[in-house]
Design a protein around this motif. Structure first.
Motif, PDB file in Angstrom:
ATOM      1  N   THR A  96       0.768  -1.107  -0.375  1.00  8.19           N
ATOM      2  CA  THR A  96       0.304   0.367  -0.002  1.00  8.19           C
ATOM      3  C   THR A  96       0.977   1.506   0.030  1.00  8.19           C
ATOM      4  O   THR A  96       1.788   1.247   0.012  1.00  8.19           O
ATOM      5  CB  THR A  96      -1.255  -0.374   1.322  1.00  8.19           C
ATOM      6  N   ARG A  97       0.437   2.524  -0.183  1.00 11.61           N
ATOM      7  CA  ARG A  97       0.900   3.895   0.111  1.00 11.61           C
ATOM      8  C   ARG A  97       1.327   3.691   1.144  1.00 11.61           C
ATOM      9  O   ARG A  97       2.643   4.324   1.296  1.00 11.61           O
ATOM     10  CB  ARG A  97      -0.067   4.532  -0.809  1.00 11.61           C
ATOM     11  N   SER A  98       0.618   3.353   1.803  1.00  9.89           N
ATOM     12  CA  SER A  98       0.761   3.848   3.570  1.00  9.89           C
ATOM     13  C   SER A  98       0.782   2.337   4.419  1.00  9.89           C
ATOM     14  O   SER A  98       0.180   2.449   4.718  1.00  9.89           O
ATOM     15  CB  SER A  98      -0.165   4.944   3.938  1.00  9.89           C
ATOM     16  N   GLU A 142       2.035   1.836   7.132  1.00 11.11           N
ATOM     17  CA  GLU A 142       2.038   1.734   8.508  1.00 11.11           C
ATOM     18  C   GLU A 142       0.914   1.473   8.895  1.00 11.11           C
ATOM     19  O   GLU A 142       0.384   1.584  10.427  1.00 11.11           O
ATOM     20  CB  GLU A 142       2.142   3.330   8.931  1.00 11.11           C
ATOM     21  N   LYS A 143      -0.394   1.154   7.916  1.00  7.77           N
ATOM     22  CA  LYS A 143      -1.851   1.101   8.163  1.00  7.77           C
ATOM     23  C   LYS A 143      -1.585  -0.244   8.394  1.00  7.77           C
ATOM     24  O   LYS A 143      -2.450  -1.088   8.160  1.00  7.77           O
ATOM     25  CB  LYS A 143      -2.214   1.145   6.998  1.00  7.77           C
ATOM     26  N   THR A 180       5.013  -6.590   4.426  1.00  9.71           N
ATOM     27  CA  THR A 180       4.321  -5.220   3.980  1.00  9.71           C
ATOM     28  C   THR A 180       5.324  -4.552   3.168  1.00  9.71           C
ATOM     29  O   THR A 180       6.555  -4.448   4.162  1.00  9.71           O
ATOM     30  CB  THR A 180       3.659  -4.505   5.211  1.00  9.71           C
ATOM     31  N   LYS A 216       6.202  -0.676   1.015  1.00  8.10           N
ATOM     32  CA  LYS A 216       5.264   0.610   0.370  1.00  8.10           C
ATOM     33  C   LYS A 216       5.075   0.288  -1.639  1.00  8.10           C
ATOM     34  O   LYS A 216       6.242  -0.533  -2.219  1.00  8.10           O
ATOM     35  CB  LYS A 216       6.008   1.097   0.880  1.00  8.10           C
ATOM     36  N   ASP A 242       3.446   2.645  -4.378  1.00  2.55           N
ATOM     37  CA  ASP A 242       2.748   3.870  -4.822  1.00  2.55           C
ATOM     38  C   ASP A 242       3.230   4.083  -5.798  1.00  2.55           C
ATOM     39  O   ASP A 242       3.682   3.646  -6.611  1.00  2.55           O
ATOM     40  CB  ASP A 242       3.690   5.127  -4.320  1.00  2.55           C
TER      41      ASP A 242
END
Length: 295
Positions: free
Chosen positions: A37-39, A41-42, A53, A55, A57
């Motif tokens: 995901t772009r974030s 931390e979620k 996990t 990043k 984008d």
């Protein structure tokens, strides 16, 4: 099978459910799953379960191949970049190009039913991405999700309050399916070892008019609900008056026009082929979400 599976948009509602089914329904080892995901931390809860996990984008094309490195099967969940015409197709084409650079062997993509013959404003994004995937030479599975039951949850609480459901769908039918059922089928395709190219259209077992839906909702909630048919211009004016952005107004009006034209009246057994199960019915879905509908 020991393939590494990557899910883009992993923080979104569909992505979360797909990863849930990979872990819980299909018992895929967490270290074989990459949530991107772009974030990132979620994604702390997934990381705590052992899921990798990263990043990813789609606007950062220089770093996107690295995000897909070491991945065998890549699921591209269509992005939410609908406000700027052409942006979503640009993002998703970049993801396909990055997948090719990274050596991904199979791409899965979440599309929509019959995008090549659709009035919906975002249909060109889907057919364009499908074509880019096919042109890449990478093996592919296209998953064309029908309109979610879940989408009704946005406007129905207000309609139940007023007792009127305004629509421009006419007598058109839609073969709705729940988001969770789509996630179940997509997870099955992602976890599969098949290298065959395939296109699946994920629908419910019945095609319904808005009148049919309203009757079920009314019976289960014990609230009167009158369907009021309007034309496209009236529907657009009502949506704009409710404060929706112009691109959302255009999208919803085009979706109703597509329904009215019979272009969402598609039934398949592809969900059953992928999962071995029957899809959730409208009645079951409304019963499950009755409290949310009644506020």
């Amino acid at each position: 099978m020991s393939s590494t599976l990557l899910v883009t948009g992993a923080a979104g509602q569909l992505g979360q459910r797909i990863i849930h089914h990979l872990l819980e329904t299909y018992k895929v080892a967490p270290e074989r799953i990459v949530a991107a995901t772009r974030s990132p931390e979620k994604l702390a809860e997934l990381a705590a379960k052992g899921v990798v996990t990263r990043k990813a984008d789609f606007d950062d094309t220089a770093n996107l191949p690295a995000a897909f490195a070491g991945v065998d099967r890549l699921l591209i969940i269509s992005t939410d970049a609908l406000a700027v015409p052409g942006l979503r197709l640009k993002q998703q084409t970049a993801a396909v190009e990055a997948a090719k650079k990274a050596g991904v062997t199979h791409i899965l993509y979440t599309s929509m039913p019959a995008p090549e013959d659709s009035l919906v404003t975002f249909a060109p994004d889907h057919i364009g991405t499908e074509n880019a995937i096919k042109a890449s030479g990478i093996g592919y599975t296209i998953l064309r999700d029908a309109w979610y039951f879940d989408n009704y949850l946005h406007g129905l609480p207000h309609s139940l309050e007023t007792g009127k459901w305004y629509t421009a769908t006419g007598n058109g039918r839609v073969s709705n399916i729940s988001r969770n059922d789509c996630a179940l089928a997509i997870a099955a395709a992602l976890a599969s070892a098949t290298a065959d190219n395939a296109t699946y259209t994920l629908t419910g077992s019945t095609a319904l008019t808005i009148e049919d839906v309203a009757n079920v909702v009314s019976r289960i909630t014990d609230r009167p609900l009158e369907v009021v048919q309007v034309n496209d211009e009236q529907f657009a004016a009502g949506l704009a008056g409710a404060g929706l952005p112009p691109f959302v107004v255009d999208m919803l009006v085009s979706a109703d026009a597509n329904t009215r034209a019979g272009k969402f009246d598609i039934l398949t057994n592809d969900f059953q082929k992928l999962t071995g199960k029957e899809p959730q019915t409208l009645r079951s879905f409304i019963e499950e979400h009755k409290a949310a509908l009644l506020g």
